[in-house]
Design an enzyme around this catalytic site. Structure first.
Site, mmCIF file in Angstrom:
data_model
loop_
_atom_site.group_PDB
_atom_site.id
_atom_site.type_symbol
_atom_site.label_atom_id
_atom_site.label_comp_id
_atom_site.label_asym_id
_atom_site.label_seq_id
_atom_site.Cartn_x
_atom_site.Cartn_y
_atom_site.Cartn_z
ATOM 1 N N ASP A 62 0.827 -1.214 0.000
ATOM 2 C CA ASP A 62 0.000 0.000 0.000
ATOM 3 C C ASP A 62 0.862 1.266 0.000
ATOM 4 O O ASP A 62 0.641 2.180 0.798
ATOM 5 C CB ASP A 62 -0.929 0.019 1.219
ATOM 6 C CG ASP A 62 -1.666 -1.275 1.440
ATOM 7 O OD1 ASP A 62 -2.072 -1.893 0.441
ATOM 8 O OD2 ASP A 62 -1.834 -1.686 2.613
ATOM 9 N N GLU A 239 -11.413 -0.585 -3.370
ATOM 10 C CA GLU A 239 -10.719 0.075 -2.264
ATOM 11 C C GLU A 239 -9.507 0.834 -2.811
ATOM 12 O O GLU A 239 -9.262 0.875 -4.019
ATOM 13 C CB GLU A 239 -10.263 -0.958 -1.228
ATOM 14 C CG GLU A 239 -9.247 -1.966 -1.750
ATOM 15 C CD GLU A 239 -8.865 -3.020 -0.732
ATOM 16 O OE1 GLU A 239 -9.560 -3.156 0.284
ATOM 17 O OE2 GLU A 239 -7.854 -3.721 -0.963
#
Length: 496
Positions: A62, A239
């Site tokens: 991420d 997401e």
């Protein structure tokens, strides 16, 4: 033969564009805009090549990289222990690989913010640093919510971080991956959340931010509910939203499906002048724009962010993936997602072209013809040629590697077909698999010379036929002697 379905691509002519260099002032404004939370993309024309090596950082998922006005890049990412927030900085993107890493915050020993510390992002807003992140509770690790930290120090590796608490949304449900951007002077928050009454793991939302950058205000727009097959593999997930702005449009990427090899990027776009809180203003791609690629050995690319190159002229895609497909057990327990970076290109119609996750090692380049300023060297059905508007981007990307024949030469390896090289055969250019022979090594090796028509470019002289250069003629790549001004120009290329 190269698989036919992997070789076909658009061959339409692109409208003419004029090439110019950004002034130092414009480059500085780009940096200022990014630092202020205005994720403005680089120049619309083609930009010089970038040189990076992947992976950038191992075991960091991420990833979020921001370039600040102090001359530093800042990198934060999820650590596999899910127990802290880390930050590193360097004056170059490559420097982040070895930069010291500082833990700026650790999970609570109990209760709220006590588990699953995920997906931090760092932003500079109103002369303060903010980190957005997701966290669970120590007694309920899946009670994931979004939180914000604040730091007033000029250097976010120093100073103290104040917990500004949870970001409140209309539902007290699973929520994560908060990101922020400014469009037309309005700051927005975009995030992922599970909405009551919708049978998905998470959807993507958008809202205006309030007076403080940890509060939203006004209506909430639901932008993506995962419904396509590629959004619902393993889990029904949308997401990790991230935004880049270019050519009068706003592009929002998001990650879909389970966090294994199915993970991939989707794309929304809207006119910059639109009401961004109107879901109808956004166009959603029916297919993923960035996905696993077995040929390059990259699996599950996703949860991206965007930054810019050191010269401010290229947009850089930042993301994580793994270099293997199969995972034992829950993918969240596998620690080996790596931070990677590669150049983001732009199509003639102003839309982003993500290409494919490039192989590990040096990042590839494109070769633009000096005299045909919108045309690039590419392969099509084995034959090397020069064409405009190569929307199948990887067909026009090559890694410049040590020459197969040695002796100070270089070879150009195909990006989407590793092990295939640009070579001459019968004085014609082809992209073919290296058969290990001395003949192939010689045919695929070239002396890299300053551009015959422009020293800023390059020309490629045959290693085994001195005096003959790769040049384009009638749209095809040939190996020929060159003498006239037109021939010198057709044998000159610019790396982008």
């Amino acid at each position: 033969m190269l698989p036919p379905h992997r070789l076909t691509g658009s061959r339409r002519a692109a409208p003419g564009t004029r090439r110019h260099r950004l002034s130092r002032l414009v480059a500085a404004l780009v940096v200022l805009a990014v630092a202020a939370g205005l994720p403005v993309a680089g120049p619309a024309h083609a930009a010089p090549a970038v040189n990076y090596t992947n992976p950038l950082v191992n075991q960091r998922a991420d990833p979020h990289i921001v370039r600040h006005t102090d001359g530093y890049y800042y990198l934060t990412a999820t650590v596999p222990q899910y127990d802290r927030i880390v930050l590193r900085r360097a004056t170059t993107l490559a420097g982040l690989a070895t930069a010291p890493e500082t833990t700026i915050w650790q999970r609570h020993a109990s209760g709220e913010m006590g588990a699953h510390i995920w997906a931090p992002e760092i932003h500079f807003i109103n002369n303060r640093w903010y980190v957005y992140f997701a966290a669970g509770r120590s007694d309920d690790v899946w009670r994931i919510r979004m939180y914000v930290l604040e730091n007033a120090a000029a250097n976010p590796l120093t100073g103290s971080w104040t917990e500004r608490g949870r970001i409140t949304t209309p539902w007290d449900t699973f929520s994560l991956d908060a990101s922020t951007f400014v469009a037309n002077g309005v700051r927005y928050l975009t995030w992922a959340q599970q909405e009551p009454g919708i049978a998905t793991n998470s959807n993507v939302y958008l809202a205006r931010m309030g007076a403080n950058p940890w509060q939203i205000t006004g209506p909430v727009a639901r932008l993506v509910v995962p419904s396509y097959d590629w959004e619902t593999r393993g889990h029904r997930v949308a997401e990790g939203p991230a935004v880049i702005q270019r050519n009068g449009r706003i592009f929002l990427t998001y990650s879909a499906s389970a966090t294994d090899a199915n993970y991939c990027l989707g794309l929304l776009s809207a006119p910059a002048t639109a009401n961004l809180l109107d879901p109808a203003a956004w166009t959603r791609s029916p297919t993923p724009v960035f996905a696993s690629n077995a040929a390059t050995g990259q699996y599950g690319p996703g949860h991206n962010s965007f930054t810019v190159s050191e010269d401010g002229q290229s947009d850089i895609l930042v993301y994580h993936d793994r270099n293997y497909r199969d995972i034992n057990g829950d993918p969240l327990n596998d620690p080996n997602r790596r931070t990677r970076i590669q150049k983001l290109y732009w199509n003639a119609d102003g839309t982003p072209n993500f290409g494919i996750p490039v192989p590990d090692g040096p990042t590839p380049v494109r070769l633009r013809a000096h005299d045909l300023t919108t045309s690039y060297v590419r392969h099509y059905e084995h034959r090397a040629r020069v064409e405009p508007n190569v929307t199948n981007l990887a067909d026009s990307q090559f890694r410049v590697v040590t020459g197969l024949a040695g002796s100070g030469t270089v070879s150009l390896e195909s990006t989407n077909f590793p092990g295939y090289y640009l070579r001459h055969r019968g004085y014609a250019g082809y992209v073919e698999r290296n058969d290990g022979s001395t003949l192939f090594a010689g045919d695929a090796s070239f002396h890299r010379r300053p551009g015959l028509a422009a020293s800023a470019g390059i020309s490629l002289e045959s290693q085994n036929f001195p005096g003959r250069y790769l040049r384009h003629r009638d749209g095809l790549l040939q190996l020929e002697p060159v003498a006239s001004a037109a021939e010198l120009a057709s044998a000159t290329f610019h790396l982008e």
